[in-house]
Design a protein around this motif. Structure first.
Motif, short mmCIF file in Angstrom:
data_model
loop_
_atom_site.label_atom_id
_atom_site.label_comp_id
_atom_site.label_asym_id
_atom_site.label_seq_id
_atom_site.Cartn_x
_atom_site.Cartn_y
_atom_site.Cartn_z
N LEU A 187 0.81 -1.22 0.00
CA LEU A 187 0.00 0.00 0.00
C LEU A 187 0.85 1.27 0.00
CD1 LEU A 187 -2.80 -1.15 2.46
CD2 LEU A 187 -2.91 -0.99 -0.03
N THR A 202 -8.18 6.21 -1.18
CA THR A 202 -7.69 4.83 -1.05
C THR A 202 -8.04 4.25 0.31
OG1 THR A 202 -5.85 5.22 -2.58
CG2 THR A 202 -5.63 3.37 -1.03
N ASP A 211 -7.33 -4.71 -0.66
CA ASP A 211 -6.43 -4.68 -1.80
C ASP A 211 -6.29 -6.07 -2.40
OD1 ASP A 211 -3.98 -3.17 -3.21
OD2 ASP A 211 -3.31 -5.16 -2.59
#
Length: 348
Positions: A187, A202, A211
């Motif tokens: 990330l 995000t 994710d």
């Protein structure tokens, strides 16, 4: 790694996906390789062992790495390994093996290496190490807060500390990752050179959708479970985190999910831990389990097998839109307008 013993030592590195097992093994391999007569790093052992060509590749790589010949062709490589290695002091890393079948399929005999040899095995399955009688087992710890912030800063900003305006967002990212190195690396690298609004977007998205790269890495352990163990894991991820193990066992037993063996396997696979008799699961494993339940129907909770969010449960019950797909739900009566729910809501 101990060098005091002249005998062959096998060392296990065991932990959940993304905790840094391979990274640690590579660090040890790079640091100590020059102390051995031969070395070999068998990366992604589990994946290769699943195919006939992969098994041959692993054996040939082991032989060629140790004897320094890359034209290794022999009819009986198992015999060749034993003959070639029995007097050699070697360092071998067997990376990413998940069960005893994978290990045995490549027929590597841990007793065939010479005195002073060291064999490192990385795995998510503690039971495998027990089956191989590995006495020395190391379990990597999660990154602490400062380590996580430092890694985020370096990967996302190439600085020691987050720049002005990104401090709180970096803390939010650290909290989300829960000390898992893989999550921090994936990330933080993704957010490199991105704006404040992109960071905020995000982090909001991650609350609903894990994710994909992290999910895939973690799901390897889930995929290795049998059907009953998968159901047990999903039930815990949706309903039972933080609850008393004995209480949960009673519920699972009533559902014919065989908790005595099921919970044991989940512990061995590093999918759950128990602290003060409470079931604990890493937040990212919890999110992975719930994402599996959602499947492709992310916005259609009536098609999920489990419902854990009060809003989703109330929506399904009040609108009579539950389906046969729903196997379980959790709803606390406290603070819930249960007077609006009738028995018909629970009938198929």
């Amino acid at each position: 790694m101990s060098f005091g013993s002249v005998g062959v030592q096998t060392i296990g590195i065991c932990g959940m996906g993304g905790i840094g097992k391979t990274t640690l093994a590579k660090a040890a391999y790079n640091e100590f390789s020059d102390r051995f007569e031969g070395t070999s790093f068998l990366e992604n052992f589990g994946e290769y062992s699943m195919t006939p060509d992969g098994k041959v590749h692993l054996k040939r790589k082991l032989l060629s790495d140790i004897i320094k010949r890359y034209d290794t062709e022999c009819k009986n490589m198992d015999h060749e390994v034993k003959i070639r290695f029995r007097n050699k002091r070697v360092l071998v890393v067997i990376d990413g093996v998940e069960d005893i079948k994978q290990f045995n399929s490549v027929a590597i005999d841990l007793t065939c290496f010479g005195p002073g040899s060291r064999i490192l095995i990385t795995t998510r399955n503690k039971h495998l190490l027990e089956q191989l009688d590995v006495a020395n087992i190391y379990s990597p710890k999660e990154l602490n807060y400062d380590e996580s912030v430092g890694l985020v800063s370096w990967l996302a900003f190439r600085t020691e500390k987050p720049p002005e305006g990104f401090g709180e967002l970096s803390k939010d990212l650290v909290r989300y990752c829960g000390g898992l190195p893989l999550a921090v690396e994936v990330l933080a690298a993704f957010l490199y050179k991105r704006s404040l609004s992109e960071w905020e977007s995000t982090l909001e998205q991650l609350k609903q959708i894990p994710d994909a790269d992290i999910q895939a890495k973690l799901q390897v352990s889930f995929d290795a479970l049998d059907a009953v163990q998968k159901d047990t894991f999903l039930d815990i991820s949706c309903f039972f985190i933080g609850m008393d193990e004995d209480y949960v066992s009673c519920i699972l037993d009533g559902c014919k999910l065989y908790p005595a063996i099921g919970l044991s396997v989940l512990k061995e696979r590093c999918l759950i831990t128990v602290s003060d008799n409470k079931l604990i699961m890493h937040d990212l494993l919890r999110d992975m389990g719930r994402q599996i339940v959602r499947g492709p129907s992310r916005n259609n909770c009536e098609g999920w097998s489990r419902l854990w969010d009060p809003d989703d449960v109330i929506d399904v019950l009040e609108n009579y839109n539950g389906t046969e797909a729903i196997e379980g739900l959790s709803l606390k009566a406290e603070g819930t307008p249960v007077e609006n729910l009738e028995v018909e809501h629970f009938q198929t």
